[in-house]
Motif scaffolding. Structure first.
Motif, PDB file in Angstrom:
ATOM      1  N   ARG A  27       0.807  -1.217   0.000  1.00 14.51           N
ATOM      2  CA  ARG A  27       0.000   0.000   0.000  1.00 14.51           C
ATOM      3  C   ARG A  27       0.842   1.269   0.000  1.00 14.51           C
ATOM      4  NH1 ARG A  27      -4.044  -1.425   4.742  1.00 14.51           N
ATOM      5  NH2 ARG A  27      -2.042  -2.244   5.406  1.00 14.51           N
ATOM      6  N   ALA A  28       2.098   1.145   0.437  1.00 14.68           N
ATOM      7  CA  ALA A  28       2.957   2.341   0.485  1.00 14.68           C
ATOM      8  C   ALA A  28       3.120   2.924  -0.916  1.00 14.68           C
ATOM      9  CB  ALA A  28       4.320   1.975   1.075  1.00 14.68           C
ATOM     10  N   GLU A  29       3.411   2.062  -1.894  1.00 11.58           N
ATOM     11  CA  GLU A  29       3.570   2.546  -3.277  1.00 11.58           C
ATOM     12  C   GLU A  29       2.249   3.144  -3.779  1.00 11.58           C
ATOM     13  OE1 GLU A  29       5.163  -0.147  -2.287  1.00 11.58           O
ATOM     14  OE2 GLU A  29       7.114  -0.286  -3.287  1.00 11.58           O
ATOM     15  N   ALA A  30       1.166   2.405  -3.523  1.00  7.32           N
ATOM     16  CA  ALA A  30      -0.136   2.852  -4.021  1.00  7.32           C
ATOM     17  C   ALA A  30      -0.469   4.236  -3.459  1.00  7.32           C
ATOM     18  CB  ALA A  30      -1.207   1.834  -3.636  1.00  7.32           C
ATOM     19  N   SER A  31      -0.205   4.406  -2.170  1.00  7.37           N
ATOM     20  CA  SER A  31      -0.551   5.655  -1.510  1.00  7.37           C
ATOM     21  C   SER A  31       0.307   6.819  -2.021  1.00  7.37           C
ATOM     22  CB  SER A  31      -0.411   5.437   0.002  1.00  7.37           C
ATOM     23  OG  SER A  31      -0.194   6.648   0.642  1.00  7.37           O
ATOM     24  N   LEU A  32       1.600   6.578  -2.177  1.00  4.28           N
ATOM     25  CA  LEU A  32       2.479   7.660  -2.634  1.00  4.28           C
ATOM     26  C   LEU A  32       2.191   8.025  -4.103  1.00  4.28           C
ATOM     27  CD1 LEU A  32       4.415   9.025  -0.727  1.00  4.28           C
ATOM     28  CD2 LEU A  32       6.307   7.820  -1.776  1.00  4.28           C
ATOM     29  N   LEU A  33       1.830   7.018  -4.908  1.00  2.00           N
ATOM     30  CA  LEU A  33       1.455   7.310  -6.298  1.00  2.00           C
ATOM     31  C   LEU A  33       0.223   8.213  -6.339  1.00  2.00           C
ATOM     32  CD1 LEU A  33       2.003   3.882  -8.104  1.00  2.00           C
ATOM     33  CD2 LEU A  33       3.085   6.065  -8.688  1.00  2.00           C
ATOM     34  N   MET A  34      -0.727   7.950  -5.448  1.00  4.43           N
ATOM     35  CA  MET A  34      -1.926   8.786  -5.405  1.00  4.43           C
ATOM     36  C   MET A  34      -1.587  10.202  -4.956  1.00  4.43           C
ATOM     37  SD  MET A  34      -4.321   7.161  -6.700  1.00  4.43           S
ATOM     38  CE  MET A  34      -5.781   8.129  -6.338  1.00  4.43           C
ATOM     39  N   ASP A  35      -0.626  10.296  -4.030  1.00  3.96           N
ATOM     40  CA  ASP A  35      -0.191  11.636  -3.593  1.00  3.96           C
ATOM     41  C   ASP A  35       0.339  12.436  -4.785  1.00  3.96           C
ATOM     42  OD1 ASP A  35      -0.812  10.959  -1.041  1.00  3.96           O
ATOM     43  OD2 ASP A  35       1.267  10.820  -0.303  1.00  3.96           O
ATOM     44  N   VAL A  36       1.145  11.792  -5.601  1.00  5.14           N
ATOM     45  CA  VAL A  36       1.697  12.491  -6.771  1.00  5.14           C
ATOM     46  C   VAL A  36       0.566  12.891  -7.712  1.00  5.14           C
ATOM     47  CG1 VAL A  36       3.200  12.282  -8.803  1.00  5.14           C
ATOM     48  CG2 VAL A  36       3.943  11.325  -6.605  1.00  5.14           C
ATOM     49  N   LEU A  37      -0.357  11.967  -7.907  1.00  2.00           N
ATOM     50  CA  LEU A  37      -1.486  12.250  -8.797  1.00  2.00           C
ATOM     51  C   LEU A  37      -2.208  13.522  -8.343  1.00  2.00           C
ATOM     52  CD1 LEU A  37      -3.005  10.889 -11.235  1.00  2.00           C
ATOM     53  CD2 LEU A  37      -4.589   9.990  -9.524  1.00  2.00           C
ATOM     54  N   HIS A  38      -2.499  13.557  -7.041  1.00  2.62           N
ATOM     55  CA  HIS A  38      -3.245  14.707  -6.526  1.00  2.62           C
ATOM     56  C   HIS A  38      -2.399  15.971  -6.467  1.00  2.62           C
ATOM     57  CE1 HIS A  38      -6.938  12.609  -5.728  1.00  2.62           C
ATOM     58  NE2 HIS A  38      -6.259  11.614  -5.175  1.00  2.62           N
ATOM     59  N   SER A  39      -1.105  15.824  -6.373  1.00  4.15           N
ATOM     60  CA  SER A  39      -0.237  17.004  -6.297  1.00  4.15           C
ATOM     61  C   SER A  39      -0.224  17.780  -7.618  1.00  4.15           C
ATOM     62  CB  SER A  39       1.194  16.586  -5.960  1.00  4.15           C
ATOM     63  OG  SER A  39       1.845  16.074  -7.116  1.00  4.15           O
ATOM     64  N   ARG A  40      -0.623  17.108  -8.696  1.00  2.00           N
ATOM     65  CA  ARG A  40      -0.570  17.658 -10.066  1.00  2.00           C
ATOM     66  C   ARG A  40       0.848  18.033 -10.471  1.00  2.00           C
ATOM     67  NH1 ARG A  40      -6.009  18.434 -11.503  1.00  2.00           N
ATOM     68  NH2 ARG A  40      -7.297  18.587  -9.654  1.00  2.00           N
ATOM     69  N   ASN A  41       1.808  17.570  -9.719  1.00  2.00           N
ATOM     70  CA  ASN A  41       3.206  17.751 -10.119  1.00  2.00           C
ATOM     71  C   ASN A  41       3.678  16.426 -10.689  1.00  2.00           C
ATOM     72  OD1 ASN A  41       5.881  18.471 -10.404  1.00  2.00           O
ATOM     73  ND2 ASN A  41       5.890  19.682  -8.548  1.00  2.00           N
ATOM     74  N   TRP A  42       3.441  16.239 -11.960  1.00  2.00           N
ATOM     75  CA  TRP A  42       3.632  14.914 -12.562  1.00  2.00           C
ATOM     76  C   TRP A  42       4.994  14.750 -13.204  1.00  2.00           C
ATOM     77  CZ3 TRP A  42      -1.722  13.923 -15.407  1.00  2.00           C
ATOM     78  CH2 TRP A  42      -2.726  13.869 -14.427  1.00  2.00           C
ATOM     79  N   ASN A  43       5.695  15.830 -13.385  1.00  2.00           N
ATOM     80  CA  ASN A  43       7.027  15.701 -14.006  1.00  2.00           C
ATOM     81  C   ASN A  43       8.091  15.659 -12.905  1.00  2.00           C
ATOM     82  OD1 ASN A  43       6.840  18.352 -13.235  1.00  2.00           O
ATOM     83  ND2 ASN A  43       7.669  19.195 -15.122  1.00  2.00           N
ATOM     84  N   TYR A  44       9.305  16.072 -13.207  1.00  2.00           N
ATOM     85  CA  TYR A  44      10.357  16.139 -12.203  1.00  2.00           C
ATOM     86  C   TYR A  44       9.936  17.091 -11.098  1.00  2.00           C
ATOM     87  CZ  TYR A  44      14.851  17.011 -10.029  1.00  2.00           C
ATOM     88  OH  TYR A  44      15.856  17.125  -9.112  1.00  2.00           O
ATOM     89  N   GLY A  45       9.936  16.625  -9.860  1.00  3.48           N
ATOM     90  CA  GLY A  45       9.446  17.468  -8.771  1.00  3.48           C
ATOM     91  C   GLY A  45      10.001  17.035  -7.430  1.00  3.48           C
ATOM     92  N   PRO A  46       9.241  17.300  -6.351  1.00  4.38           N
ATOM     93  CA  PRO A  46       9.772  17.048  -4.993  1.00  4.38           C
ATOM     94  C   PRO A  46      10.129  15.583  -4.723  1.00  4.38           C
ATOM     95  CG  PRO A  46       7.465  17.804  -4.923  1.00  4.38           C
ATOM     96  CD  PRO A  46       7.933  17.986  -6.320  1.00  4.38           C
ATOM     97  N   LYS A  47       9.379  14.655  -5.299  1.00  2.00           N
ATOM     98  CA  LYS A  47       9.695  13.235  -5.063  1.00  2.00           C
ATOM     99  C   LYS A  47      11.041  12.887  -5.708  1.00  2.00           C
ATOM    100  CE  LYS A  47       5.928  11.860  -2.853  1.00  2.00           C
ATOM    101  NZ  LYS A  47       5.771  13.153  -2.132  1.00  2.00           N
ATOM    102  N   CYS A  48      11.285  13.416  -6.902  1.00  2.00           N
ATOM    103  CA  CYS A  48      12.574  13.167  -7.568  1.00  2.00           C
ATOM    104  C   CYS A  48      13.707  13.742  -6.726  1.00  2.00           C
ATOM    105  CB  CYS A  48      12.597  13.793  -8.963  1.00  2.00           C
ATOM    106  SG  CYS A  48      11.589  12.910 -10.179  1.00  2.00           S
ATOM    107  N   ARG A  49      13.509  14.949  -6.225  1.00  2.50           N
ATOM    108  CA  ARG A  49      14.573  15.576  -5.418  1.00  2.50           C
ATOM    109  C   ARG A  49      14.822  14.783  -4.134  1.00  2.50           C
ATOM    110  NH1 ARG A  49      12.811  20.343  -7.826  1.00  2.50           N
ATOM    111  NH2 ARG A  49      11.096  20.613  -6.364  1.00  2.50           N
ATOM    112  N   GLU A  50      13.743  14.315  -3.523  1.00  3.77           N
ATOM    113  CA  GLU A  50      13.898  13.520  -2.295  1.00  3.77           C
ATOM    114  C   GLU A  50      14.673  12.234  -2.612  1.00  3.77           C
ATOM    115  OE1 GLU A  50      10.187  12.701  -0.256  1.00  3.77           O
ATOM    116  OE2 GLU A  50      11.164  11.239   1.058  1.00  3.77           O
TER     117      GLU A  50
END
Ligand SMILES: *Cc1c(COP(=O)(O)O)cnc(C)c1O
Length: 417
Positions: A27-50
């Protein structure tokens, strides 16, 4: 356990199902993927930097730059080190051909140096013998996630004014002298492709400790612009190989599991090596004492038919697989036997850029390196997935080796007697 080989109708030694699918997620992957979806930051962004920060720290390197894959990371590592047209890069012929594609994509030429006979890694003496006036770099490949002899290789590099680069595409979480692979050379590349120990289907990262190298790597990945978090100082030539935050989200979760998974693989590899040490004819490749942690992308051992009544490796593997062991024979030939290196370079429409600029391309057709050719014929491999088995299942895998070894004579005749 049935003493009759499964190949001839006996009970398989491995009864526990290898049903654990790959890749693993929850569920960790599923949940974080949904976070990205809702963030509308779909390209290179905070997750990439982290991910860049977390992974660089995980491997003890200063800078991480995420990208589209391992091949691209290696091209970026070369170009970040200012390796390009007219330069030769010495590398191992016992590798996935992506190593060479990265070097060729940077515009440089590949020179192969043989592996050591008892490891799957490049032989430092062979490196030294392969150096020419055009040599600029040594690209080591930490095969299977067992470290190369970095101290000796760095000494050779220093003596000849060369740069060390690392194909660490098997090296997630692995160390040399307790320090992460990929942090030893001037730059390195890792892969997160589907088969790898940490995966997002596709993806990669380049690491370096040098800020200027990091800036140049950024250009290769980010359409010629410097590192993502900085204003572009100048524009260089580069493609778009950016990772998206969806990919980085998956990898951040995968990275959290890898320590424990590596512990399991280390334990299982040790168990297997203890079992195999009872045979004269199967010898795990030598691990340097400095290879303080191995990631075991591949567990590799030498198989000697003479010690098993002349039974061929393929026949032995067939019997192992019938017992439920997912063993394979690995690379069937050194990379330089690949058609890219064997065809007449002038005839190929898609010949590497480096060769188009040379009066004479290197001729790989008469190249014969004995140790890698022997390794291509005599290795038995178990993959990282097989090494992730439960202790119970791994015991059965070991029993399967013992069973097939003890009944090897029957394999010559194919007789079920
Ligand atoms: C997987 C791999 C690569 C290439 O990585 P990609 O992500 O597939 O581009 C390069 N070198 C080695 C040793 C690999 O195993």
């Amino acid at each position: 356990m049935s003493s009759r080989l499964a190949l001839f109708g006996g009970e398989p030694a491995v009864t526990r199902d290898d049903a654990d699918p790959w890749p693993r997620f929850d569920r960790a992957e599923a949940s974080l993927l949904m976070d990205v979806l809702h963030s509308r930051n779909w390209n290179y962004g905070p997750k990439c930097r982290e991910l860049e920060e977390t992974f660089a720290r995980f491997q003890d390197a200063g800078f991480g730059l995420v990208c589209s894959g391992g091949t691209n990371a290696l091209e970026a590592a070369c170009r970040g080190a200012e390796i390009g047209v007219g330069d030769e890069v010495i590398t191992s012929p016992f590798t996935f051909h992506g190593t060479c594609m990265g070097i060729l994509a940077a515009g440089a030429t590949v020179t192969f140096a043989d592996i050591a006979p008892d490891t799957d890694n490049i032989d430092p003496d062979a490196i030294e013998a392969a150096i020419t006036p055009r040599t600029k770099a040594i690209m080591v490949v930490h095969f299977g996630g067992l470290a190369c002899d970095m101290r000796r290789i760095q000494t050779i590099a220093d003596r000849h004014g060369l740069v060390v680069l690392e194909d660490a595409c098997h090296g997630w979480g692995a160390t040399y002298m307790e320090k992460g692979l990929g942090s030893w050379g001037l730059a390195s590349g890792f892969s997160f492709q589907q088969s790898k120990n940490i995966t997002s289907g596709e993806g990669g990262i380049a690491l370096t400790n040098d800020e200027e190298v990091a800036d140049r790597i950024g250009c290769v990945i980010n359409s010629g612009r410097s590192r993502f978090d900085r204003a572009p100082a100048e524009m260089r030539w580069g493609g778009n190989h950016r990772m998206t935050d969806f990919t980085a989200a998956i990898l951040l979760c995968q990275l959290k599991r890898v320590r424990q998974q590596t512990d399991i693989r280390e334990q299982n590899a040790a168990m297997l090596s203890r079992t195999l040490s009872r045979f004269d004819g199967i010898e795990p490749v030598r691990r340097l004492p400095e290879a303080t942690r191995a990631s075991w992308h591949i567990y590799s051992a030498r198989y000697a038919p003479d010690e098993f009544e002349g039974v061929s490796r393929e026949r032995f593997l067939q019997a192992l697989r019938a017992e439920g062991v997912p063993a394979s024979g690995g690379y069937t030939e050194p990379v330089y036997r690949n058609p890219l290196f064997q065809n007449d370079w002038k005839a190929g429409a898609y010949r590497p850029y480096a060769w188009t600029t040379m009066d004479e391309s290197p001729d790989y057709r008469n190249l014969h390196l004995p140790n890698v050719e022997a390794a291509s014929a005599d290795r038995i491999w178990l993959s990282q997935r097989a090494l992730l088995a439960t202790e119970e299942r791994m015991k059965e895998v070991c029993l399967a080796f013992e069973k097939v070894g003890a009944h090897a004579d029957e394999l010559n005749t194919g007789n079920a007697a």
